[in-house]
Every structure is written in structure tokens, then in C-alpha cells.
Enzyme design. Structure first.
Site, mmCIF file in Angstrom:
data_model
loop_
_atom_site.group_PDB
_atom_site.id
_atom_site.type_symbol
_atom_site.label_atom_id
_atom_site.label_comp_id
_atom_site.label_asym_id
_atom_site.label_seq_id
_atom_site.Cartn_x
_atom_site.Cartn_y
_atom_site.Cartn_z
ATOM 1 N N HIS A 72 44.167 37.198 30.155
ATOM 2 C CA HIS A 72 44.322 38.358 29.265
ATOM 3 C C HIS A 72 45.273 39.361 29.924
ATOM 4 O O HIS A 72 45.858 39.077 30.967
ATOM 5 C CB HIS A 72 42.941 39.001 29.071
ATOM 6 C CG HIS A 72 42.439 39.658 30.342
ATOM 7 N ND1 HIS A 72 41.443 40.588 30.386
ATOM 8 C CD2 HIS A 72 42.849 39.505 31.647
ATOM 9 C CE1 HIS A 72 41.263 40.992 31.622
ATOM 10 N NE2 HIS A 72 42.078 40.352 32.400
ATOM 11 N N LYS A 101 41.010 34.421 33.418
ATOM 12 C CA LYS A 101 40.795 35.813 33.807
ATOM 13 C C LYS A 101 40.640 36.626 32.533
ATOM 14 O O LYS A 101 41.604 36.796 31.783
ATOM 15 C CB LYS A 101 42.009 36.349 34.567
ATOM 16 C CG LYS A 101 42.207 35.833 35.947
ATOM 17 C CD LYS A 101 42.886 36.870 36.863
ATOM 18 C CE LYS A 101 44.085 37.568 36.278
ATOM 19 N NZ LYS A 101 44.648 38.594 37.192
ATOM 20 N N GLU A 159 45.819 36.211 44.397
ATOM 21 C CA GLU A 159 46.959 36.286 43.472
ATOM 22 C C GLU A 159 47.937 37.375 43.919
ATOM 23 O O GLU A 159 47.501 38.439 44.382
ATOM 24 C CB GLU A 159 46.384 36.602 42.077
ATOM 25 C CG GLU A 159 47.388 36.809 40.966
ATOM 26 C CD GLU A 159 46.668 37.190 39.660
ATOM 27 O OE1 GLU A 159 45.476 36.837 39.481
ATOM 28 O OE2 GLU A 159 47.299 37.855 38.823
ATOM 29 N N GLU A 211 42.271 43.751 41.683
ATOM 30 C CA GLU A 211 41.125 43.047 41.064
ATOM 31 C C GLU A 211 40.306 42.312 42.110
ATOM 32 O O GLU A 211 40.855 41.618 42.965
ATOM 33 C CB GLU A 211 41.642 42.030 40.030
ATOM 34 C CG GLU A 211 42.459 42.682 38.936
ATOM 35 C CD GLU A 211 43.111 41.665 37.987
ATOM 36 O OE1 GLU A 211 42.720 40.478 38.000
ATOM 37 O OE2 GLU A 211 44.008 42.074 37.242
ATOM 38 N N GLU A 219 39.599 47.107 33.231
ATOM 39 C CA GLU A 219 39.153 45.770 32.807
ATOM 40 C C GLU A 219 37.635 45.654 32.847
ATOM 41 O O GLU A 219 37.087 44.552 32.866
ATOM 42 C CB GLU A 219 39.826 44.696 33.667
ATOM 43 C CG GLU A 219 41.327 44.652 33.436
ATOM 44 C CD GLU A 219 42.010 43.430 34.027
ATOM 45 O OE1 GLU A 219 41.339 42.620 34.696
ATOM 46 O OE2 GLU A 219 43.221 43.296 33.805
ATOM 47 N N LYS A 261 50.234 33.892 30.970
ATOM 48 C CA LYS A 261 49.998 34.968 29.995
ATOM 49 C C LYS A 261 51.076 34.832 28.925
ATOM 50 O O LYS A 261 52.257 35.099 29.204
ATOM 51 C CB LYS A 261 50.160 36.343 30.664
ATOM 52 C CG LYS A 261 49.165 36.676 31.764
ATOM 53 C CD LYS A 261 49.636 37.918 32.520
ATOM 54 C CE LYS A 261 48.574 38.443 33.471
ATOM 55 N NZ LYS A 261 49.136 39.448 34.426
ATOM 56 N N ASP A 268 51.636 35.439 39.764
ATOM 57 C CA ASP A 268 51.558 36.093 38.452
ATOM 58 C C ASP A 268 52.885 36.828 38.212
ATOM 59 O O ASP A 268 53.763 36.304 37.525
ATOM 60 C CB ASP A 268 50.363 37.049 38.417
ATOM 61 C CG ASP A 268 50.322 37.882 37.139
ATOM 62 O OD1 ASP A 268 51.013 37.524 36.169
ATOM 63 O OD2 ASP A 268 49.607 38.906 37.101
ATOM 64 N N ASP A 272 43.070 39.676 42.964
ATOM 65 C CA ASP A 272 44.450 39.851 42.506
ATOM 66 C C ASP A 272 44.964 41.079 43.244
ATOM 67 O O ASP A 272 44.586 42.216 42.932
ATOM 68 C CB ASP A 272 44.536 40.046 40.990
ATOM 69 C CG ASP A 272 45.990 40.236 40.534
ATOM 70 O OD1 ASP A 272 46.886 40.169 41.404
ATOM 71 O OD2 ASP A 272 46.214 40.448 39.332
ATOM 72 N N HIS A 284 44.606 50.003 37.866
ATOM 73 C CA HIS A 284 43.587 49.856 36.817
ATOM 74 C C HIS A 284 42.363 50.741 37.062
ATOM 75 O O HIS A 284 41.386 50.649 36.332
ATOM 76 C CB HIS A 284 43.113 48.392 36.730
ATOM 77 C CG HIS A 284 44.171 47.452 36.248
ATOM 78 N ND1 HIS A 284 44.028 46.091 36.298
ATOM 79 C CD2 HIS A 284 45.401 47.677 35.687
ATOM 80 C CE1 HIS A 284 45.124 45.511 35.809
ATOM 81 N NE2 HIS A 284 45.958 46.452 35.434
ATOM 82 N N SER A 343 50.330 46.643 35.039
ATOM 83 C CA SER A 343 51.051 46.270 36.272
ATOM 84 C C SER A 343 51.980 45.103 35.940
ATOM 85 O O SER A 343 51.856 44.004 36.472
ATOM 86 C CB SER A 343 50.067 45.907 37.382
ATOM 87 O OG SER A 343 49.332 44.756 37.065
#
Ligand code: PGA
Ligand code: ZN
Length: 406
Positions: free
Chosen positions: A362, A385, A282, A164, A206, A334, A309, A241, A155, A41
Site C-alpha cells: 500500500h 505491507k 528495506e 517502519e 500507517e 507498488k 523500494d 523499512d 510518518h 516518502s
């Protein structure tokens, strides 16, 4: 000071079974390896990774990025001294010249930058996290763990729009946080199995569970129930998230059986954040849907974190713009979103100067490389994370944290 003798890049597999780059760097008898992560994403404003295209590996090959490392980058940096991270990274930027690394490939660049940091730490005889702390000027602090124990969005294979669902242990040290987090993760497996059936305990990208929950609140209720059953109910907070750009279609956010405007999504998420006392949220809106961020931040007040993010993309210019807009009070860092270690450290330090929560992260596509754990400690991250506390590419990071703090 020791110098670079050899650089070699190759394809290896990431956690999705697609190729990613590994950069190997030598100095005398010292060798360092860097495995490059990759997002699914990804935000619009991230540095651009270079993929081969064509039929091989669904177009996901990285032989062109490898060739850039083995060609131009090797020619430029052969005999370059170790321990000069800023100079090394600045030269990579200059060589590429595009501002988003679309010429060399952000995957080639971040692989070279990380391998160089690892080799420099080895040459200096210091831990990698301390080498990075030397660059950032930050001291070690124990980060909070944002453990992504339930997956949705791109995901996962369920109908959840939110990407998330985090549990955040309150703990005195890393070992205790890991114990609380894993107890909850295992309780969640039992809760999911009991609530749906045995086929519901599959995992998302994840490592979080992937249950067929109907909506955001149902998923958060599963986390709450797991917290209760684990016996650590009083020691955990929750976070999301949202990754909202992944469910924006024709100007409306498609979430929880509704199609919402920005204003409606703001109310929807504010109510959820309050009902579940969320610690952090997030990317609640798409990265170019700027107006509602400031409004939601105001509603949250200082006790809840609104984290950028895709909005901020580890880019100092975008972080500064988000500060001017009063859009967030936390940021995801990141390294592969911006390209080099030096730029990622600059982004983290800028966010810290604004008093924001700094979260090192990550990517959904990972390797067994635990670099991001050392990076998190080196930049003095407030939180990390790393996904669920399961699957080797995720546990590698948690295990590295436990090593650093033991
Ligand atoms: P990504 O997801 O690595 O697929 O971009 C992680 C995130 O959005 O935080
Ligand atoms: Zn995100």
C-alpha cells in the site's frame, strides 16, 4: 465482450485528509471504482502524480488529474472492450509519452488502470485476484504479513529516523497471522503506555504507535516486549523499512543521535539486524547511494532479506539494474510507483525470476479501496505491507485478504 460506456473521475479524501482521485468506470449495469493511493516518502524514480498546486487544499487538489481522466482518457477509451488489460495499459503509456506519466499524471493513469481491471473482472464474473492472476501467470499463495505496528520517520511525530517497524507473524493461514499480529499490536499499546505514559499511544500515518522512543533499538525492544506479553514470542520475526533517503542530510545519515557515513550506517544496521534477528530490512540507504547495498546484502546472506523500494521503484529497468549490482534480494511492488497494472506485474515477475522476495505494498496515504490485497494475491506476492491492523483504510486490506483465503 462488454465495452466501456462511461468513465468519471472525482476528488475524494485520502487517509491524511487530502484529496485523491477516484475513478469510476461503467459498462452496462456494471460499475467499478478505484481509489488512488499516495506516498509521502516517495522515491526519486517514481512515476509522477499530478497535483493542482495553488492555495486550495495546500496545493494537493487533483482536479487537473480528474480532468485528464474525464477528457482525454474518456475520449480514447469510450467503447473500448473490457478484458484487454495489456492493450489498455500500453495505450495509456503511448498517450502520455513521457515515460513517467508526468503529462497525464500517474494518479490519473493508475486510477484508470485499476478501475479497468476491476470492471473487467466484474464483466468476466471472476474475483479480482483471479483476474490479476490470469495476467501474471502466478498461482495464489498466502503472503506473509509485514505489519507496521510502530511508526517513525516522516510518518510519525517522534524522533525515530527509521520509518517502519514491522512484526511478521509465522502462521499457517491468514486468520492465524491476523490473530498473532493483532494480539501483538494490542500488547504493544499496553507496553508503550507502561514504558512512557498514556499520551504515548497516539498513532502514526500507517496506524502504528508513535512513541517517543530514543532510538531504533529502543523501539525494537518495545516490539520484543509486546511479543513476549502477547504469548506469541516464538511466532514472530521483526523487520524495518529504514527509508534512509528521508534522513540523509548533506551526505550524512542522521539517525539514533549520530551523523553517519554510508559505511558507518552499514555497520550500525548490520549490528541491529543481527541483534534482533531481523527478517527483512528495506531501503537501508538512499536510492542513489548504490555501493553499500551489495556489501550489506553479502553480510546478510540468504537468511535475511534486503529489500528495495525507493531503489527499485517498481520499475523493471531499475529492478534489472539492482540485480546486476547484486544490491537486494527482495523488492517492494507498488502499482502507483510505475503507473499501470501491466508494468507493475512485469516488475513483480522480473523480480521473481531473480528469486527475490516479492512484497506488495500500500502507500502511507490510502483510501478504503482494498485493491492492493487482490493485487498481492494475484501476483503471488510472498509478503504484503498494509500498515497496522487498525484504522479503516488499513483494515480494509487485511479484511479483503481474510475474505480471499476463507
Ligand atoms: P510512502 O511510504 O507510501 O510514504 O512512500 C511507504 C514506504 O516507504 O514503503
Ligand atoms: Zn519503503
Amino acid at each position: 465482450m462488454k465495452k466501456i460506456d462511461r468513465i468519471h473521475a472525482r476528488e475524494i479524501l485520502d487517509s491524511r485528509g487530502y484529496p485523491t482521485l477516484e475513478v469510476e468506470m461503467h459498462s452496462g449495469d456494471l460499475i467499478a471504482w478505484a481509489g488512488v493511493p499516495s506516498g509521502r516518502s516517495t522515491g526519486k524514480f517514481e512515476a509522477q502524480e499530478l497535483r493542482d498546486g495553488g492555495p486550495r487544499f495546500d496545493g494537493m487538489g487533483v482536479t487537473k488529474a480528474a480532468a485528464n481522466v474525464n477528457g482525454l482518457i474518456t475520449e480514447t477509451f469510450k467503447r473500448f472492450p473490457l478484458g484487454r488489460q495489456q492493450e489498455f495499459d500500453e495505450m495509456l503509456r503511448g498517450m502520455d509519452g513521457t515515460g513517467n506519466f508526468s503529462a497525464l499524471g500517474a494518479n490519473a493513469v493508475v486510477g484508470a488502470s485499476i478501475a479497468y481491471a476491476k470492471l473487467s473482472a466484474l464483466a468476466k464474473g471472476v474475483y479480482l485476484c483471479d483476474y490479476i492472476a490470469g495476467l501474471s501467470g502466478q498461482g495464489r499463495r498466502m503472503p506473509k504479513l509485514f505489519m507496521n505496528v510502530l511508526n517513525g520517520g516522516w510518518h510519525a511525530g517522534n524522533n525515530l529516523a527509521v520509518q517502519e517497524f514491522h512484526i511478521i507473524p509465522e502462521a499457517n493461514d491468514v486468520d492465524e497471522a491476523i490473530e498473532v499480529g493483532t494480539a501483538l499490536y494490542h500488547a504493544l499499546q499496553r507496553v508503550v503506555k507502561g514504558h512512557y505514559n498514556a499520551t504515548a499511544i497516539g498513532l502514526g500515518e500507517e496506524g502504528g504507535f508513535n512513541p517517543p522512543a530514543a532510538n531504533t533499538r529502543e523501539a525494537l525492544d518495545l516490539l520484543k516486549e509486546a511479543a513476549k506479553q502477547s504469548g506469541f514470542e516464538d511466532q514472530v520475526r521483526m523487520g524495518l523499512d529504514v527509508a534512509a533517503s528521508t534522513f540523509l542530510a548533506e551526505g550524512l545519515y542522521v539517525i539514533d543521535g549520530k551523523k553517519l557515513s554510508s559505511e558507518e550506517l552499514l555497520k550500525h544496521l548490520a549490528a541491529i539486524a543481527k541483534a534482533y534477528d531481523l527478517f527483512a530490512v528495506e531501503d537501508p540507504f538512499a536510492e542513489d547511494d548504490k555501493l553499500p547495498f551489495a556489501e550489506l546484502k553479502k553480510l546478510f546472506g540468504p537468511s535475511r532479506h534486503l529489500i528495495g523500494d525507493d531503489l527499485t521503484a517498481t520499475n523493471p529497468d531499475r529492478i534489472h539494474a539492482a540485480y546486476s549490482d547484486d544490491a537486494v534480494n527482495g523488492v517492494i511492488i507498488k502499482p502507483n510507483q510505475i503507473g499501470t497494472l501491466t508494468q507493475a506485474i512485469e516488475a513483480a515477475n522480473l523480480a521473481r525470476s531473480y528469486g527475490w522476495l516479492v512484497v506488495a505494498s500500500h502507500r502511507s496515504g490510502e483510501t478504503e479501496d482494498a485493491f492492493i490485497a487482490d493485487f498481492a494475491v494475484g501476483i503471488g506476492a510472498d509478503a504484503v505491507k498494509f500498515g497496522a491492523p487498525a484504522r479503516g483504510e488499513r483494515t480494509a486490506k487485511y479484511n479483503q485478504l481474510m475474505k480471499i483465503f476463507s
